[in-house]
Design a protein around this motif. Structure first.
Motif, PDB file in Angstrom:
ATOM      1  N   LYS A  36       0.963  -1.333  -0.108  1.00 11.92           N
ATOM      2  CA  LYS A  36      -0.161   0.186  -0.033  1.00 11.92           C
ATOM      3  C   LYS A  36       0.950   1.249   0.029  1.00 11.92           C
ATOM      4  N   ASP A  37       0.438   2.219  -0.609  1.00 18.15           N
ATOM      5  CA  ASP A  37       1.234   3.383  -0.486  1.00 18.15           C
ATOM      6  C   ASP A  37       0.277   4.737  -0.619  1.00 18.15           C
ATOM      7  N   ASN A  38       0.559   5.905  -0.251  1.00 12.53           N
ATOM      8  CA  ASN A  38      -0.214   7.156  -0.255  1.00 12.53           C
ATOM      9  C   ASN A  38       0.742   8.109  -0.009  1.00 12.53           C
ATOM     10  N   THR A  39       0.216   9.423  -0.433  1.00  8.56           N
ATOM     11  CA  THR A  39       0.727  10.773  -0.283  1.00  8.56           C
ATOM     12  C   THR A  39      -0.196  11.509   0.813  1.00  8.56           C
ATOM     13  N   ILE A  40       0.322  12.152   1.589  1.00 13.11           N
ATOM     14  CA  ILE A  40      -0.650  12.987   2.563  1.00 13.11           C
ATOM     15  C   ILE A  40       0.178  14.476   2.497  1.00 13.11           C
TER      16      ILE A  40
ATOM     17  N   ILE B 275       2.435   7.821  -8.693  1.00 13.16           N
ATOM     18  CA  ILE B 275       3.837   8.193  -8.340  1.00 13.16           C
ATOM     19  C   ILE B 275       3.536   8.553  -6.711  1.00 13.16           C
ATOM     20  N   LEU B 276       4.431   8.735  -5.866  1.00 11.99           N
ATOM     21  CA  LEU B 276       4.451   9.293  -4.469  1.00 11.99           C
ATOM     22  C   LEU B 276       5.061  10.491  -4.775  1.00 11.99           C
TER      23      LEU B 276
ATOM     24  N   SER C 224       4.330  17.691   2.290  1.00 11.90           N
ATOM     25  CA  SER C 224       3.808  16.463   1.846  1.00 11.90           C
ATOM     26  C   SER C 224       4.739  15.081   2.264  1.00 11.90           C
ATOM     27  N   ARG C 225       3.917  13.964   2.577  1.00 13.56           N
ATOM     28  CA  ARG C 225       4.762  12.803   3.119  1.00 13.56           C
ATOM     29  C   ARG C 225       4.155  11.623   2.374  1.00 13.56           C
ATOM     30  N   ALA C 226       5.332  10.853   2.150  1.00 14.58           N
ATOM     31  CA  ALA C 226       4.870   9.449   1.520  1.00 14.58           C
ATOM     32  C   ALA C 226       4.605   8.366   2.486  1.00 14.58           C
ATOM     33  N   LEU C 227       3.477   7.458   2.744  1.00 18.83           N
ATOM     34  CA  LEU C 227       3.302   6.463   3.477  1.00 18.83           C
ATOM     35  C   LEU C 227       3.392   5.347   2.773  1.00 18.83           C
ATOM     36  N   LEU C 228       4.321   4.224   3.109  1.00 17.38           N
ATOM     37  CA  LEU C 228       4.344   2.996   2.505  1.00 17.38           C
ATOM     38  C   LEU C 228       4.048   1.787   3.468  1.00 17.38           C
TER      39      LEU C 228
END
Length: 90
Positions: free
Chosen positions: A10-14, A36-37, A54-58
């Motif tokens: 899973k991945d997401n950008t906040i 992309i993140l 922004s932050r990338a969550l993996l």
């Protein structure tokens, strides 16, 4: 020992970036379906001291990694190195 690869499940950008009006934060955004993140920091867009980050969550398959360690497919803790490979995208 061979190289073993684990891919993020899973991945997401906040982000707390400003909307177009430069007054409201876009904190409810979800970029989970993006290809992309995005990781960025923008300073001074609204005021001279404002910051947009922004932050990338993996998330990685920890249960699979743990099972591989138990099965002897990867060495014990302290005897192995993990590397996160990321690349720039235009």
């Amino acid at each position: 020992m061979a190289i073993k690869k684990y891919k993020a499940t899973k991945d997401n950008t906040i982000t707390n970036a400003f909307k177009l009006d430069l007054n409201t934060r876009a904190t409810g955004s979800n970029m989970g379906f993006s290809d992309i993140l995005e990781v960025f920091s923008i300073y001074g867009q609204q005021t001279s001291t404002s910051a947009e980050l922004s932050r990338a969550l993996l998330q990685f398959p920890i249960s699979t990694i743990s099972a591989d360690r138990t099965a002897g497919d990867i060495p014990a803790s302290g005897s192995v190195n993990f590397f996160l490979r990321v690349f720039n995208a235009r």
